[in-house]
Design an enzyme around this catalytic site. Sequence first.
Site, short mmCIF file in Angstrom:
data_model
loop_
_atom_site.label_atom_id
_atom_site.label_comp_id
_atom_site.label_asym_id
_atom_site.label_seq_id
_atom_site.Cartn_x
_atom_site.Cartn_y
_atom_site.Cartn_z
N LYS A 162 -51.11 -57.95 -34.54
CA LYS A 162 -52.25 -56.57 -34.29
C LYS A 162 -50.51 -56.93 -33.36
O LYS A 162 -50.16 -57.11 -32.47
CB LYS A 162 -53.17 -58.11 -33.67
CG LYS A 162 -54.15 -57.94 -33.04
CD LYS A 162 -55.19 -56.74 -33.68
CE LYS A 162 -55.89 -56.38 -32.79
NZ LYS A 162 -55.88 -54.77 -34.19
N GLN A 196 -45.68 -58.27 -27.88
CA GLN A 196 -46.34 -58.76 -28.02
C GLN A 196 -47.12 -59.92 -29.08
O GLN A 196 -48.30 -60.35 -28.33
CB GLN A 196 -46.21 -57.62 -29.52
CG GLN A 196 -48.31 -57.38 -29.59
CD GLN A 196 -49.25 -56.38 -28.51
OE1 GLN A 196 -49.06 -55.32 -28.74
NE2 GLN A 196 -50.47 -56.24 -28.66
N LYS A 227 -47.52 -61.96 -26.09
CA LYS A 227 -49.08 -61.59 -25.22
C LYS A 227 -50.36 -61.60 -26.10
O LYS A 227 -51.13 -62.83 -25.36
CB LYS A 227 -49.08 -59.75 -24.88
CG LYS A 227 -50.08 -59.49 -24.27
CD LYS A 227 -50.29 -57.92 -24.61
CE LYS A 227 -48.63 -57.19 -24.53
NZ LYS A 227 -49.12 -55.41 -24.62
N LYS A 230 -45.60 -53.84 -34.13
CA LYS A 230 -46.18 -52.51 -33.07
C LYS A 230 -45.35 -51.39 -34.66
O LYS A 230 -44.90 -52.28 -34.84
CB LYS A 230 -45.15 -52.65 -31.91
CG LYS A 230 -45.37 -51.52 -31.31
CD LYS A 230 -47.05 -52.22 -30.19
CE LYS A 230 -47.42 -50.83 -29.03
NZ LYS A 230 -48.50 -51.02 -28.52
N GLY A 279 -54.30 -48.30 -30.91
CA GLY A 279 -54.30 -47.14 -30.14
C GLY A 279 -52.99 -47.84 -29.31
O GLY A 279 -53.10 -48.75 -29.02
N ASP A 280 -52.16 -47.10 -28.93
CA ASP A 280 -51.35 -47.09 -27.95
C ASP A 280 -50.81 -45.56 -26.85
O ASP A 280 -51.49 -44.82 -27.52
CB ASP A 280 -50.03 -47.43 -28.47
CG ASP A 280 -49.19 -48.07 -27.45
OD1 ASP A 280 -49.46 -48.82 -26.40
OD2 ASP A 280 -48.01 -47.36 -26.71
N ASN A 330 -55.60 -44.06 -21.05
CA ASN A 330 -56.61 -44.53 -20.82
C ASN A 330 -56.77 -46.38 -20.28
O ASN A 330 -57.29 -46.28 -19.07
CB ASN A 330 -56.49 -45.65 -22.38
CG ASN A 330 -58.26 -46.78 -22.73
OD1 ASN A 330 -57.12 -47.66 -22.72
ND2 ASN A 330 -58.76 -46.18 -22.86
N SER A 360 -59.54 -55.94 -28.54
CA SER A 360 -59.45 -56.02 -29.81
C SER A 360 -59.55 -57.12 -31.39
O SER A 360 -60.53 -56.93 -32.32
CB SER A 360 -57.89 -54.95 -29.63
OG SER A 360 -57.83 -53.36 -29.68
P1 NDP Z 1 -52.27 -43.01 -22.71
O1 NDP Z 1 -51.77 -42.45 -24.01
O2 NDP Z 1 -53.38 -42.75 -22.86
O3 NDP Z 1 -51.47 -42.42 -20.99
C1 NDP Z 1 -49.67 -42.49 -21.20
C2 NDP Z 1 -49.86 -41.70 -19.98
O4 NDP Z 1 -48.81 -42.04 -19.35
C3 NDP Z 1 -50.24 -40.84 -19.64
O5 NDP Z 1 -50.65 -40.21 -18.36
C4 NDP Z 1 -49.15 -40.55 -20.26
O6 NDP Z 1 -48.73 -38.45 -19.85
C5 NDP Z 1 -48.09 -40.61 -19.11
N1 NDP Z 1 -47.13 -41.49 -19.88
C6 NDP Z 1 -46.06 -41.58 -20.78
N2 NDP Z 1 -45.21 -41.13 -21.45
C7 NDP Z 1 -44.67 -40.94 -20.02
C8 NDP Z 1 -42.95 -41.08 -19.52
N3 NDP Z 1 -41.93 -40.32 -20.50
N4 NDP Z 1 -42.90 -40.05 -18.43
C9 NDP Z 1 -44.23 -40.25 -17.35
N5 NDP Z 1 -45.32 -40.36 -17.82
C10 NDP Z 1 -45.46 -40.46 -19.11
O7 NDP Z 1 -51.27 -44.36 -23.03
P2 NDP Z 1 -51.72 -45.57 -22.44
O8 NDP Z 1 -52.81 -45.75 -21.24
O9 NDP Z 1 -53.16 -46.51 -23.83
O10 NDP Z 1 -50.79 -46.54 -22.72
C11 NDP Z 1 -50.02 -46.74 -21.55
C12 NDP Z 1 -49.18 -47.80 -21.49
O11 NDP Z 1 -49.94 -49.25 -21.59
C13 NDP Z 1 -47.69 -47.76 -22.51
O12 NDP Z 1 -47.47 -48.66 -21.86
C14 NDP Z 1 -49.28 -48.54 -23.65
O13 NDP Z 1 -48.11 -49.71 -24.28
C15 NDP Z 1 -49.49 -49.91 -22.78
N6 NDP Z 1 -50.89 -49.76 -23.36
C16 NDP Z 1 -51.81 -49.59 -23.25
C17 NDP Z 1 -53.07 -50.64 -24.75
C18 NDP Z 1 -54.08 -49.39 -24.72
O14 NDP Z 1 -55.20 -50.75 -25.11
N7 NDP Z 1 -54.45 -48.06 -24.21
C19 NDP Z 1 -53.19 -51.74 -24.36
C20 NDP Z 1 -51.59 -52.74 -23.98
C21 NDP Z 1 -50.79 -51.52 -22.74
P3 NDP Z 1 -48.37 -37.51 -20.46
O15 NDP Z 1 -50.09 -37.00 -20.62
O16 NDP Z 1 -48.02 -36.51 -19.80
O17 NDP Z 1 -47.42 -37.26 -21.70
#
Ligand code: NDP
Length: 444
Positions: free
Chosen positions: A90, A111, A114, A126, A165-166, A240, A376
């Site tokens: 997962k 993961q 976690k 992943k 998603g991620d 997100n 999830s």
């Molecule tokens: P999204 O794609 O929804 O958002 C990512 C955000 O981070 C955007 O604002 C993006 O900006 C910014 N970002 C991405 N890459 C970079 C970078 N290299 N430098 C600066 N800003 C960056 O992703 P999520 O919110 O889902 O995920 C964010 C983090 O949380 C990740 O590390 C993910 O692995 C982790 N996570 C997410 C989960 C989930 O349920 N969604 C669960 C557990 C962990 P821009 O739009 O400009 O790219």
Amino acid sequence: MGYVDEVLARVKEKSPNEVEFHQAVKEVLESLRVVIEANEEAYRKDAVLERLVEPERIISFRVPWVDDKGQVQVNRGFRVQFSSAIGPYKGGLRFHPSVNQSIVKFLGFEQIFKNSLSGLPIGGGKGGSDFDPKGKSDREVMAFCQSFMTELCKYIGADVDVPAGDIGVGAREIGFLYGQYKKITGLYEGVLTGKGLTYGGSLVRTEATGYGLVYITEEMLNHHGKSVKDKTVVVSGSGNVAIYATEKLQQLGAKVVALSDSNGYIYDENGINLDTVKEIKEVRRGRIKEYVETHPNAVYTEGKGIWSIPCDIALPCATQNELNLDDAKTLKSNGCYCVAEGANMPSTQEATDFFLENNVLFMPAKAANAGGVSTSALEMSQNSQRMSWTFEEVDAKLKDIMVNIFKKADDAAKRYGMEGNYVAGANIAGFEKVVEAMNAQGIV
Ligand code: NDP
């Protein structure tokens, strides 16, 4: 050389270019050193660490698709099925140009622990691709997702491997991926999570990682006689996790003053207006700088620097290694006393060490952002039962899970004489369960 150092050296030797993976393995094994050294002989004989750091399977594949100009494009897809010791693999799928084997291995490795910590029966995996959904039309994203799933569907299933998603994979992408899985296999099953509510999704999944992050932060603060209420918070990212962490913080009476994306950050001393951010990011898929067009009192700054904004609490919710030692020092000198990681591995090792050594309450990603994968798993349960639970039911379960994760991390840290070190506590608690399950199942 001790067992931990031997395994770390071997990981580097076997996959010399996978720096993010080395970083994740080092972070985990270093914090487990005390447990491993106490059981060194038995672990060494059973090659427990060698088995843990070697994925059960890595699938790497070609993803050809046709863009809107008729040009054929080729991306690379991955799925790493790291550990099935405690349940089906997962973990999310990430679509971002930076995705490579090192990134998916680091994420898959983290993961495992976690998912174990969540208390739910899910193994670690992943995946993703170097495809960039940014600037692509809906049709291009659909073409890519269909091609990606045409290959991936051979390796996943509701009781085998359940991606989610991620970064870069939200509701739109999950919908396209699910449709293609169903078309090819003829199965209407819970093979993906983060699905839309009309076709098997769970209430609260969208909010889960951000809400869960705030629930565990609040639990940690309460434990130390504090709370998020009336505190100033800086949240990085505006995806997100960042959006729903901000929503829950605001519901609990905190003031979020900054958000960012990969181009820059906004500072609104009156508190961020989340409706505007949702409109920009979730509806228009725009840039965070557009915020100042409707909030002229706010300031947009291009580039990095969000951690220079004074705050009580910092929640890095964007991406790996976005907060380094200098940022950690700046946060501390500006009065920040609590950091909880919404993103995966957002703090560098040096920044994490600095927080631990300087009395900053620090909750690491594998505990702090486990709310997403936990919900999830609740979506998987609902799919298996052919039932849907209410928002309140799922939210209550999520909160319960986050409070329990805090307790497990807190308890494990205390058992090994490291009270307050939730990095060690989370790793130890996650590790103990996985190793017990591995031992019970023999050498497989
Ligand atoms: P999204 O794609 O929804 O958002 C990512 C955000 O981070 C955007 O604002 C993006 O900006 C910014 N970002 C991405 N890459 C970079 C970078 N290299 N430098 C600066 N800003 C960056 O992703 P999520 O919110 O889902 O995920 C964010 C983090 O949380 C990740 O590390 C993910 O692995 C982790 N996570 C997410 C989960 C989930 O349920 N969604 C669960 C557990 C962990 P821009 O739009 O400009 O790219």
